[in-house]
Design an enzyme around this catalytic site. Sequence first.
Site, PDB file in Angstrom:
ATOM      1  CG  LEU A  66       9.458  70.360 -53.267  1.00  0.00           C
ATOM      2  CD1 LEU A  66      10.765  69.613 -53.479  1.00  0.00           C
ATOM      3  CD2 LEU A  66       8.904  70.894 -54.581  1.00  0.00           C
ATOM      4  N   PRO A  67       5.418  68.602 -52.168  1.00  0.00           N
ATOM      5  CG  PRO A  67       3.913  68.233 -53.923  1.00  0.00           C
ATOM      6  CD  PRO A  67       5.305  68.715 -53.633  1.00  0.00           C
ATOM      7  CE  LYS A 177       3.362  69.151 -40.591  1.00  0.00           C
ATOM      8  NZ  LYS A 177       2.332  70.129 -40.280  1.00  0.00           N
ATOM      9  CE  LYS A 252       2.325  64.717 -47.186  1.00  0.00           C
ATOM     10  NZ  LYS A 252       3.211  65.848 -47.019  1.00  0.00           N
TER      11      LYS A 252
END
Length: 303
Positions: A66-67, A177, A252
Amino acid sequence: MATTIAFIGLGNMGSPMARNLLKAGCHVKVFDLNREAARKLEADGAVAAANLKEVVAGADTVITMLPAGQHVHDVYLGPKGKPEQGLFAMVAPGTFLIDSSTIDPATAKEVAKYAEQHQLEFVDAPVSGGVAGAEAGTLTFIVGGTDSAFHRAEAVLQYVGKNIFHAGQAGDGQMAKICNNLMLAVQMAGACEALNLGVENGLDPKVLSDIMLQSSGRNWVLELYNPCPGVMENAPASKGYQPGFMSKLMLKDLGLGMDAALHSQSAVPMGTLARNLYAFHNANGNELLDFSSLFEFYQRQQK
Ligand code: NAD
């Protein structure tokens, strides 16, 4: 082999990942708010579900792609005050949960805590390798969770990835990440800047790229993701900057890096600059383009 996998989130990354699970012989059920994305996978043998409850029915493993953190929170725990709409209220006992989205470590830890309370195993398993890696099944997975959950994750993720790392406990996959993508953004900005400088001083960008690839400026962006149109046939730059990895997702991720730096009081001057470059770039209407479109930010405007 996991018998039935529920795959939720079929965007630029999720669709090719689900396709590789099908190729490996897994039974795959799919769901996305965008019904068309699920329908397209039916041709490859997936079963398209109409909602979360339907997609997890009969599944022993759930993978979400998901985003951002809010989407992951809502899918697992339900929207605020509506836990009955979250996955934890729907999955069968023993279901294994994998979130491969890139999100904040705090949300990953919160989901892991709920999983433990429900006696379920969960890992955060964000990926690196882009759409090309997702299509080729060569993604790098960066896993956070217990040893037992990690080994369980390896058994499934081997069908979609090549390198599977155990970064540490819940949330550590996300943290690793976030560090990687901060470095990627700095590399991308550097590659755009150097290539544009060369072009504006009369160099051929292909020749300059070949030179830098065999010199000390060599990096992943130059090797696989050249941001200058025409240099690399299959890169998003040569396809009108269609994503790929959207600029809004890079912004993001850089924001996640800034949050982590505030928390640890770390110095991140290059990451801060890269975040601001992407903020300007996105504000100019580029947020849905691939993140390599930052190259256009450096180019002189045609008069
Ligand atoms: P995307 O926007 O293309 O896909 C996300 C999908 O999730 C969309 O199809 C959307 O409709 C769906 N979705 C959103 N909310 C949902 C919900 N509640 N239920 C079901 N489906 C829902 O994004 P992407 O590029 O596939 O990236 C997914 C994640 O992977 C992001 O966190 C991104 O940062 C990360 N990532 C992307 C890349 C890349 O190259 N694109 C590489 C590594 C990591």
